[in-house]
Enzyme design. Sequence first.
Site, PDB file in Angstrom:
ATOM      1  N   GLN A 323       0.516  41.475  34.854  1.00  0.00           N
ATOM      2  CA  GLN A 323       0.807  40.168  34.256  1.00  0.00           C
ATOM      3  C   GLN A 323      -0.142  39.109  34.806  1.00  0.00           C
ATOM      4  O   GLN A 323      -0.378  39.036  36.007  1.00  0.00           O
ATOM      5  CB  GLN A 323       2.245  39.759  34.547  1.00  0.00           C
ATOM      6  CG  GLN A 323       3.288  40.571  33.816  1.00  0.00           C
ATOM      7  CD  GLN A 323       3.378  40.236  32.327  1.00  0.00           C
ATOM      8  OE1 GLN A 323       2.718  39.330  31.830  1.00  0.00           O
ATOM      9  NE2 GLN A 323       4.191  40.990  31.605  1.00  0.00           N
ATOM     10  N   GLU A 373       2.876  55.526  30.859  1.00  0.00           N
ATOM     11  CA  GLU A 373       1.792  54.559  30.683  1.00  0.00           C
ATOM     12  C   GLU A 373       0.573  55.261  30.093  1.00  0.00           C
ATOM     13  O   GLU A 373       0.268  56.406  30.429  1.00  0.00           O
ATOM     14  CB  GLU A 373       1.430  53.916  32.025  1.00  0.00           C
ATOM     15  CG  GLU A 373       0.164  53.083  32.044  1.00  0.00           C
ATOM     16  CD  GLU A 373       0.166  51.932  31.040  1.00  0.00           C
ATOM     17  OE1 GLU A 373      -0.901  51.658  30.467  1.00  0.00           O
ATOM     18  OE2 GLU A 373       1.233  51.324  30.834  1.00  0.00           O
ATOM     19  N   ASN A 423       8.123  47.308  27.843  1.00  0.00           N
ATOM     20  CA  ASN A 423       7.275  46.117  27.933  1.00  0.00           C
ATOM     21  C   ASN A 423       5.968  46.432  27.216  1.00  0.00           C
ATOM     22  O   ASN A 423       4.923  46.594  27.851  1.00  0.00           O
ATOM     23  CB  ASN A 423       7.035  45.759  29.401  1.00  0.00           C
ATOM     24  CG  ASN A 423       6.278  44.452  29.564  1.00  0.00           C
ATOM     25  OD1 ASN A 423       6.141  43.680  28.616  1.00  0.00           O
ATOM     26  ND2 ASN A 423       5.760  44.207  30.751  1.00  0.00           N
ATOM     27  N   CYS A 451       5.967  39.361  24.592  1.00  0.00           N
ATOM     28  CA  CYS A 451       5.266  38.085  24.752  1.00  0.00           C
ATOM     29  C   CYS A 451       4.979  37.441  23.401  1.00  0.00           C
ATOM     30  O   CYS A 451       4.511  36.304  23.335  1.00  0.00           O
ATOM     31  CB  CYS A 451       3.956  38.285  25.516  1.00  0.00           C
ATOM     32  SG  CYS A 451       2.745  39.297  24.656  1.00  0.00           S
ATOM     33  N   GLU A 497       7.110  34.726  27.348  1.00  0.00           N
ATOM     34  CA  GLU A 497       7.773  36.030  27.396  1.00  0.00           C
ATOM     35  C   GLU A 497       9.238  35.854  27.000  1.00  0.00           C
ATOM     36  O   GLU A 497       9.877  34.861  27.372  1.00  0.00           O
ATOM     37  CB  GLU A 497       7.695  36.628  28.798  1.00  0.00           C
ATOM     38  CG  GLU A 497       6.284  36.947  29.266  1.00  0.00           C
ATOM     39  CD  GLU A 497       5.749  38.247  28.701  1.00  0.00           C
ATOM     40  OE1 GLU A 497       6.510  38.960  28.003  1.00  0.00           O
ATOM     41  OE2 GLU A 497       4.568  38.555  28.952  1.00  0.00           O
TER      42      GLU A 497
END
Length: 504
Positions: A323, A373, A423, A451, A497
């Site tokens: 972030q 990921e 996320n 976001c 966010e």
Amino acid sequence: MAGLKRRVPLHSLRYFISMVGLFSKPGLLPWYARNPPGWSQLFLGTVCKGDFTRVIATKCQKGQKSQKKPSHLGPLDGSWQERLADVVTPLWRLSYEEQLKVKFAAQKKILQRLESYIQMLNGVSVTTAVPKSERLSCLLHPIIPSPVINGYRNKSTFSVNRGPDGNPKTVGFYLGTWRDGNVVCVQSNHLKNIPEKHSQVAQYYEVFLRQSPLEPCLVFHEGGYWRELTVRTNSQGHTMAIITFHPQKLSQEELHVQKEIVKEFFIRGPGAACGLTSLYFQESTMTRCSHQQSPYQLLFGEPYIFEELLSLKIRISPDAFFQINTAGAEMLYRTVGELTGVNSDTILLDICCGTGVIGLSLAQHTSRVLGIELLEQAVEDARWTAAFNGITNSEFHTGQAEKILPGLLKSKEDGQSIVAVVNPARAGLHYKVIQAIRNFRAIHTLVFVSCKLHGESTRNVIELCCPPDPAKKLLGEPFVLQQAVPVDLFPHTPHCELVLLFTR
């Protein structure tokens, strides 16, 4: 008609998504905050058709008259700097308190439209639904402000192109569009969200380019070599710079010479003033490419930078996601952790986990953390962070979530309680990930972080909450949106966010 129940076909989803797009349609922002000077009531009531940032910039420039596109750009002056600020940080003219009001109003309006559509999908009358807070069925919490307002970015990417004076070796951010052929690169040292260190490195990179005999690569098919610069910093002041270079037809010996020249500039030349902790060099013939596609070459210094967050020491590789507002990220991750409600019997599934911070910060409260990921370097960072911090109940998987998640869930027993945290990037989640989450009964709690809740992210939320749909292979019970928490990580911009808690 009051009390009328109706179901909305899912094929009309595309129309709804176009209506809920952030800052893209009239009336999306209620703008109940005090009117900023120079903004007409008409504008405030109908925001805003077209590009939000352009309208903001235009309305904020009180008393300025529109100008035709100049035949020549001329020298850099305050007008160029203000124009760039209006594009990159369109809320910079407002006090931070006013910015938060604008963002909260925008998030509330998005949630209202989203809830209304989901209720119609489920055959619930919107007129008879009982709200918990101001026309919303979910609980909307007050916006959490960023602890740092100015210079908060820990990562900035600077482009190279012609500046207002026509010099093609200018380092900064773009104004204009390629379609209109009026792109100008403007230095960014005046932007409120860019730290001084980032601007300093960009300025010295510009000095280097202007003394280099090699031309910059402005358009791929026109040749040139030097390309963009990325700067990453941490809260301790350590600085990593990454230079992207188009090799064209240079030999390995010629490439080695250029790497040595830029290395010398930042170690012993004028660029030494930047005090870089590390310098990377990436040869790339593509617009963007990962470490797997074209490895980052360490010219000097430390291979990683490290950050302290939530009592963890975190390793960050050159291309790993982290972030961009470190202090704000801590607020965001604490919020996510509180909403998950995990306990010692819970398996935490961290989808699109990046460097694994969310899962690892909650590892001591769960039985196991499973992370997924796409980027291998980020997964290696997550594994290092787990080992360094003595966390033994975590495992991280590299690859596309839509390919890994179904198999990962099949290996778990239905009796186990699983909390999922997602996320995703702005492109949202692949539909197969949504299918896997919907169809695995053990997932009763889902925390979704976005976001930019529009486009695919909106589609994701709707498909999580819509009635079972065999045609879409959405067979599990729908989720219900319970709480929403806006967290501001991007002061001076319209972005925010939004953390959503779903249960079923």
